[in-house]
Design a protein around this motif. Structure first.
Motif, PDB file in Angstrom:
ATOM      1  N   TYR B  36      11.034  -4.116  -0.676  1.00  0.00           N
ATOM      2  CA  TYR B  36      10.960  -3.382  -1.929  1.00  0.00           C
ATOM      3  C   TYR B  36       9.504  -3.377  -2.395  1.00  0.00           C
ATOM      4  N   GLN B  38       7.201  -2.838  -6.091  1.00  0.00           N
ATOM      5  CA  GLN B  38       7.219  -2.720  -7.545  1.00  0.00           C
ATOM      6  C   GLN B  38       5.822  -2.363  -8.008  1.00  0.00           C
ATOM      7  N   GLY B  43      10.053  -0.530 -12.162  1.00  0.00           N
ATOM      8  CA  GLY B  43      11.209  -1.072 -11.461  1.00  0.00           C
ATOM      9  C   GLY B  43      10.939  -1.218  -9.978  1.00  0.00           C
ATOM     10  N   LEU B  44      11.988  -1.557  -9.241  1.00  0.00           N
ATOM     11  CA  LEU B  44      11.859  -1.787  -7.812  1.00  0.00           C
ATOM     12  C   LEU B  44      12.273  -0.566  -7.014  1.00  0.00           C
ATOM     13  N   LEU B  46      13.181   0.682  -3.208  1.00  0.00           N
ATOM     14  CA  LEU B  46      13.514   0.247  -1.851  1.00  0.00           C
ATOM     15  C   LEU B  46      12.705   1.054  -0.848  1.00  0.00           C
TER      16      LEU B  46
END
Lengths: 112, 113
Positions: B36, B38, B43-44, B46
């Motif tokens: 992932y 960030q 946010g994260l 994928l």
């Protein structure tokens, strides 16, 4: 495409107060995860909710899942400063990858 | 017990240079593995996931690639870094199958200058 929305994105609250963070998602799933992230750190797993009506509690935090409404809540009871962090919900898309799609996060600041 | 190691923890790289981030998991077999990213204050996202050796799925088109040369090793690479590649990279693992907690490594801070 699975989308996950959290609100609020930022929450400033006084110690001792209660509040709820909401997590909505767009497609069918019964696997919902909550994580905590402290500034500059990695993510820590808080809760894993795996069925409709699931409720889990740890200390001042309680998480629930309503798969019919596609909604999870993270309720904070009598907040303390140590709870200040960013909270993420994440949803499993229920395909063979078991990957999680994250919400944008809720930055929580608990004031004395 | 299972542990996940990720390195390096911090790196500053010039634009156009290569990248290699490594992640290993101990104490389990055939884990699902994830990368992932960030971006600052976000946010994260994928990037890649793998359910077995040599099986890599990419989520977002970009100049990054991933490899899984061994069961518990996951590598994120780039031949030429862009400024937009800056961010916090997190490796993660889970037990095979659904409904299992995904555990994250400590993360790698990448600044491209």
């Amino acid at each position: 495409e699975l989308k996950v929305e959290q609100n609020p994105l930022f929450l400033s609250m006084q110690e001792g107060k209660n509040y709820t963070i909401y997590c909505n998602y767009s497609t069918t799933s019964d696997r919902l995860y909550w994580y905590r992230q402290d500034p500059g750190k990695s993510l820590e797993s808080l809760f894993v909710l795996l069925s409709n009506g699931a409720v889990k509690q740890e200390g001042r935090l309680m998480a629930s899942l309503d798969t019919k409404a596609r909604l999870s809540t993270l309720h904070i009871t009598a907040a303390v400063h140590d709870l200040s962090a960013t909270y993420f919900c994440a949803v499993d898309g229920m395909d063979s990858s078991y990957k999680l799609i994250f919400g944008s996060g809720t930055r929580l600041l608990v004031r004395p | 017990s299972q542990t996940i190691h990720q390195w390096p923890a911090t790196l500053v790289q010039p634009v156009g240079s290569p990248l290699s981030l490594e992640c290993t998991v101990e104490g389990t077999s055939n884990p699902n593995l994830y990368w992932y990213r960030q971006a600052a204050g976000r946010g994260l996202q994928l990037l890649f996931y793998s359910v077995g050796i040599g099986q890599i799925s990419s989520e977002v088109p970009q100049n990054l690639s991933a490899s899984r040369p061994q069961d518990r090793q996951f590598i994120l690479s780039s031949k030429k870094l862009l400024l937009s590649d800056s961010g916090f990279y997190l490796c993660a693992w889970s037990v095979p199958g659904g409904g299992n907690t995904i555990y994250f490594g400590e993360g790698s801070w990448l600044t491209v200058v």
